[in-house]
Design an enzyme around this catalytic site. Sequence first.
Site, PDB file in Angstrom:
ATOM      1  CB  CYS A   1       0.507   5.576   8.769  1.00 21.31           C
ATOM      2  SG  CYS A   1       0.552   7.162   7.921  1.00 21.31           S
TER       3      CYS A   1
ATOM      4  N   PRO B   1       0.854  -1.199   0.000  1.00 17.40           N
ATOM      5  CG  PRO B   1       0.138  -0.927   2.223  1.00 17.40           C
ATOM      6  CD  PRO B   1       0.917  -1.850   1.312  1.00 17.40           C
TER       7      PRO B   1
ATOM      8  N   GLY C   1       6.973  -2.103  -2.520  1.00 15.18           N
ATOM      9  CA  GLY C   1       6.316  -0.824  -2.761  1.00 15.18           C
ATOM     10  C   GLY C   1       7.054  -0.017  -3.802  1.00 15.18           C
ATOM     11  NE  ARG C   2      10.292   3.177  -0.632  1.00 18.15           N
ATOM     12  CZ  ARG C   2      11.198   3.392   0.307  1.00 18.15           C
ATOM     13  NH1 ARG C   2      11.637   4.609   0.512  1.00 18.15           N
ATOM     14  NH2 ARG C   2      11.651   2.392   1.039  1.00 18.15           N
TER      15      ARG C   2
END
Length: 327
Positions: free
Chosen positions: A103, A18, A226-227
């Site tokens: 987060c 995510p 992710g990245r």
Amino acid sequence: MTCLPKNEHGCPYLLLAPMEGVGDRCFRRAMASVGGFDEAVTDFLRVSANPHIQSLARMYDFQETLPIPLAAQLMGSNEEHMANMAREIEKRGAPRIDLNCGCPSNTVTGHGAGSSLLKDPKMVYRVAKAMVQAVSIPVTIKMRSGYADTSLFKENLLAAQESGVQYITLHPRTKIEGYGPAARWELIAEAKSILRIPVVGNGDILSVQDALNMIQLTGCDALMIGRGSVINPFLFQEIKAHFAGKVYRSSWDVLLKYLETYISYMPVDVGERQKINKLKQLMGFLFKRNIALLEHRQIMLRAAHTDMNSFLDFAMPFLRSFSLSEE
Ligand SMILES: Cc1cc2nc3c(=O)[nH]c(=O)nc-3n(C[C@H](O)[C@H](O)[C@H](O)COP(=O)(O)O)c2cc1C
């Protein structure tokens, strides 16, 4: 049945991470057009102190990445609201619900959610348990290694396991570390030695070799990227091909489809300039991939086009070299 079945040829289950702001709906759809990953998860749905559960749940659409399953990630700290939200998301067809314990944003952590949950393992346990009890689909946790430091690392892992979640995804940086220092993969290995439930390894996988190294060094059960997938949308395919003893060759057609899908699913309520900026953000990642494109990155980012077609006419010729380039 495990939620993390291995692929053919021993390739681990691969998850698209995510990424709020970058990995949104149009990115996930574009990634699904390339494929290679086994599951995606939404960026966090914020379950606030006074949530409107039904309208929030409508933001989740299980069909988005079909045939690849899409889990929903929830962020919040109120057990009752999180349980209600989990129920609503289950009704909307989610195969799995993930609790965000990572987060680092202060606006989020200020309300006791995201990585703030890691300050108190009892909170991790309570929120996760409320969600586990509310639904019949698997609940999982994605967590960092701690808030300010790793002093509660083991306690948080055990609290998560005790709550009944099916597995934990570990991004081994603390909240304070943000995205700065290298991910501490040794903590993934430590989590594996502490827990009975599976551990998904995450953090700093940018190449097939990184993926192999993480598996070897940590013994993790699956990988989340992710990245690395924004920089190289073919990365999942490259990993799968490697396990099959092949080499994945990227093609211009697949890259074109990826970009077309990305553009066609951009939000309808944003103006042309915002759309161009959004595409520039995505291309900014793609242009990081090789020296030839890197040279043109600033020129591309500063381009002053005000309509999408003229920006595409300008930027696409650069990208042709992307699909032909070497890692
Ligand atoms: C722009 C951005 C947004 C992110 N949003 C989320 C999120 O919504 N939920 C979450 O659990 N992690 C989020 N993360 C963390 C990533 O899922 C992942 O754990 C982290 O980037 C490390 O993995 P990577 O090196 O493969 O990118 C985000 C990361 C980035 C860079």
